[in-house]
Design a protein around this motif. Structure first.
Motif, PDB file in Angstrom:
ATOM      1  N   THR A 504      69.871  27.372  41.719  1.00 61.45           N
ATOM      2  CA  THR A 504      68.919  26.273  41.920  1.00 61.45           C
ATOM      3  C   THR A 504      69.339  25.046  41.122  1.00 61.45           C
ATOM      4  O   THR A 504      69.398  23.928  41.645  1.00 61.45           O
ATOM      5  N   ASP A 505      69.613  25.236  39.822  1.00 67.32           N
ATOM      6  CA  ASP A 505      70.056  24.136  38.969  1.00 67.32           C
ATOM      7  C   ASP A 505      71.350  23.523  39.474  1.00 67.32           C
ATOM      8  O   ASP A 505      71.509  22.298  39.513  1.00 67.32           O
ATOM      9  N   CYS A 506      72.302  24.370  39.847  1.00 65.36           N
ATOM     10  CA  CYS A 506      73.622  23.869  40.229  1.00 65.36           C
ATOM     11  C   CYS A 506      73.572  22.994  41.477  1.00 65.36           C
ATOM     12  O   CYS A 506      74.318  22.021  41.594  1.00 65.36           O
ATOM     13  N   LEU A 507      72.690  23.339  42.396  1.00 64.91           N
ATOM     14  CA  LEU A 507      72.571  22.552  43.615  1.00 64.91           C
ATOM     15  C   LEU A 507      71.698  21.327  43.423  1.00 64.91           C
ATOM     16  O   LEU A 507      71.692  20.420  44.265  1.00 64.91           O
ATOM     17  N   GLY A 508      70.955  21.276  42.309  1.00 62.13           N
ATOM     18  CA  GLY A 508      70.110  20.126  42.011  1.00 62.13           C
ATOM     19  C   GLY A 508      68.672  20.281  42.452  1.00 62.13           C
ATOM     20  O   GLY A 508      67.882  19.338  42.366  1.00 62.13           O
ATOM     21  N   PHE A 509      68.310  21.483  42.938  1.00 62.42           N
ATOM     22  CA  PHE A 509      66.931  21.709  43.346  1.00 62.42           C
ATOM     23  C   PHE A 509      66.010  21.780  42.132  1.00 62.42           C
ATOM     24  O   PHE A 509      66.403  22.253  41.060  1.00 62.42           O
ATOM     25  N   CYS A 510      64.776  21.339  42.322  1.00 62.62           N
ATOM     26  CA  CYS A 510      63.732  21.560  41.335  1.00 62.62           C
ATOM     27  C   CYS A 510      63.376  23.036  41.347  1.00 62.62           C
ATOM     28  O   CYS A 510      63.306  23.670  42.401  1.00 62.62           O
TER      29      CYS A 510
END
Length: 639
Positions: A504-510
């Protein structure tokens, strides 16, 4: 057209050198981007015995791989460095629009090295990168700075990542603020910027980015939006924000009050999102880049002694840290505290925590009113709490002690004050009472940055909706294990969530899209990642990348000297049962209980149970050979 990953921009403040580093597709398949590449860069550039507040520490800004695209709620930026709060690994994450602007300038990451000899800011205007004098801005609060820089540049649309007085004064929990109200708050990254005499990074980008397969990508974006909108908690998150679930949380005895002396509030209503929305405090909802939820709040205090205060939020964590944790039920006072914390540039969890720790010290007679410079810091005294927040930011009087965080403050004050210094690894615990939430207990203990939820958010264990229960069923095979009082299968729940959170973090999602709401599943993330880079990546492969990142972050701490003894919980929560569950035998985090969960967790990872260290076999299986070799060279006996 910009590359979807962008380049890595390096800026050395000591020498003034600026250079770019491309990101290969092979590197994306290893680490995805953002948090993953940040962790790899931190391993490379920060070595053992580095002073977190010295010039050899680096601070790394990484935007999500999908940031800058139409993917829903994918505008997050991760900031990574050696933490001045813990001396361990730190990743902290913020929203807003800064990350999207950086992508449009052509960069996915910024790595800041060295230290300037005077206050500076970094100006990024597409390919033009300058280190500019910031002497006139030094001392400004975040709100004043944001306005001044935009006026001086002559562009209201530039995006600013900055520090306030707390960062300048090296408060160990100073935050990096994106615009004014979006904080990368935890662990003291703002103090690292301050130590480098770096006031801000200002970005303007005029380009655009495109995925490798635009048609497929946008089809999958549309499906992701529909999936997120179908989540049972979607509407409530937009209406009431992060405090919308507080009635249920309080009923479960998970909402800490009075510095974790209790795990529930007698009257929860003043802290709820429903009260903010229906009581007139909320003036508008705010969304970060590409967000379709809009959970962020903009609120004002319109009456009472704090009338005129205005701020972003307050969010769930602030309502506990500055509200119930301090015995303050005046919503206007919490708005004022949140306003000061934001514009001075501090982490709201840690700032509230040090005030309530001092309140308990005052309650128990460990400190007196003379120690507090005449401030009557009793429970519920909102005016005193507001003044103490200011003193912490400027390191005035007793605020200078509190600016070190509760761990160091308790060592300074002495007595039994360590017993109510609620922290893990030196990081003040976020506002979940783990005595009533066993997956959170394990997740907080093993979190490499300290006792905190924003590394492995296990909200699903509360079972507050059908989507949450379905997640628990997927992990464990039994939706009835969506019960926070159980220890069964907590290791499996934590392991799944940490891999999911890393992706999630790596793709930039909240994180609210995948681990608090559940519409953005690992399968959906894998599909978007595949279309973005033009390589088919399965859900299982995506989760393995998450595992690689989690393992690398663990190894960074191993290289810093961490062992199993560091994977623990605060003294209070390990020794004092919560009084709000008087009939429960397990209303405490006992060592026996924690050890049982840790053994299962390490076994699932393939890590050594005695030391908690990843084995050489696991490191090589995850293609982390370079990590295994360096640890062996340091005579760290990975088996």
């Amino acid at each position: 057209m910009r590359k979807i990953a962008g380049d890595i921009l390096h800026v050395d403040l000591t020498t003034g050198k600026v250079w770019r580093e491309p990101i290969s597709k092979e590197r994306l398949l290893m680490y995805i981007g953002c948090r993953g590449i940040n962790a790899e860069l931190l391993w490379k550039h920060v070595k053992p015995n580095t002073d977190p507040l010295g010039p050899d520490n680096v601070i790394i800004f990484g935007t999500g791989l999908l940031t800058g695209t139409a993917s829903p709620s994918s505008g997050r930026t991760t900031v990574t460095c050696l933490s001045p709060a813990t001396n361990f690994y730190l990743k902290t994450n913020g929203g807003g629009y800064w990350g999207g602007e950086l992508k449009y300038a052509g960069y996915g990451h910024v790595v800041v090295h060295g230290k300037a000899d005077k206050p500076v800011y970094i100006w990024i205007d597409d390919d033009n990168v300058e280190i500019r004098d910031a002497s006139k801005y030094w001392g400004m609060d975040v709100r004043t700075l944001d306005k001044a820089i935009k006026e001086d540049i002559g562009d209201e649309e530039v995006q600013v990542a900055s520090i306030g007085p707390a960062g300048e004064n090296l408060v160990r929990f100073a935050s990096v603020m994106f615009s004014i109200y979006n904080a990368a708050g935890r662990g003291g990254a703002g103090a690292v910027m301050g130590s480098k005499n770096l006031k801000a990074i200002v970005v303007r980008g005029s380009g655009s980015i495109s995925p490798a397969n635009p048609k497929l990508f946008h089809e999958r974006v549309k499906a992701a939006k529909e999936s997120l909108k179908s989540d049972s908690g979607y509407e409530g998150m937009g209406l009431y924000g992060t405090s919308g679930s507080l009635y249920g949380i309080n009923e479960l005895k998970v909402f800490p009050s009075y510095n974790f002396q209790r795990s529930a509030a007698d009257d929860i209503t003043p802290y709820t999102g429903q009260n903010f929305t229906n009581g007139g405090y909320l003036k508008r909802k705010v969304g970060c880049y590409s967000c379709i939820i809009g959970c962020h709040r903009y609120s004002t205090a319109d009456k009472g002694s704090f009338a005129g205060a205005y701020t972003g939020g307050p969010e769930y964590e602030t309502m506990s840290a500055c509200g119930s944790g301090c015995g303050i039920s005046d919503t206007n006072a919490v708005i004022k505290m949140n306003e000061l914390i934001d514009i001075y540039g501090m982490d709201t969890i840690s700032a509230g925590s040090v005030v309530q720790w001092a309140m308990e010290c005052y309650q128990r007679g460990v400190i007196d009113i003379d120690d507090l410079d005449g401030i009557d810091l009793r429970w519920g005294n909102a005016e005193a709490a507001v003044e103490m927040i200011r003193k912490v930011a400027f390191r005035e009087g007793f605020g200078d002690i509190l600016a070190e965080g509760v761990k160091r403050a308790s060592e300074k004050v002495g007595g039994d004050s360590y017993k109510w210094a609620v922290h893990g690894k030196g990081l003040e615990q976020s506002r979940v009472d783990t005595r009533s939430a066993k997956a959170y207990a394990l997740a907080f203990a093993v979190n490499p940055r300290g006792a905190d939820h924003l590394h492995t958010e296990t909200f699903a264990e509360f079972g507050m909706g059908p989507d949450a229960r379905e997640v628990i069923k997927k992990i464990t095979g039994d939706e009835n294990l969506a019960n926070p009082y159980l220890t069964e299968k907590r290791a499996e729940i934590v392991r799944w969530h940490e891999d999911c959170y890393a992706a999630t973090d790596c793709l930039g999602f909240c994180s609210f899209t995948s681990t608090a709401l559940y519409g953005i599943t690992p399968e959906i993330m894998a599909g978007l990642f595949s279309a973005a880079i033009g390589v088919d990546v399965s859900e299982e492969e995506l989760m393995e990348i998450g595992r690689r990142i989690v393992t690398l972050e663990k190894c960074f701490n191993v290289r810093q000297g961490a062992t199993r003894k560091d994977d623990t919980l605060p003294w209070r929560l390990m020794n004092e049962p919560t009084p709000d569950r008087p009939d429960a035998d397990d209303a405490v985090n006992s060592q026996e209980e924690l050890d049982g969960m840790l053994d299962k967790y390490y076994t699932l990872h393939g890590w050594d149970k005695e030391t908690s260290w990843p084995t050489e076999e696991v490191l090589r299986m995850l293609d982390l050979d370079y990590v295994a070799e360096e640890l062996k060279e340091m005579n760290i006996a990975i088996k």
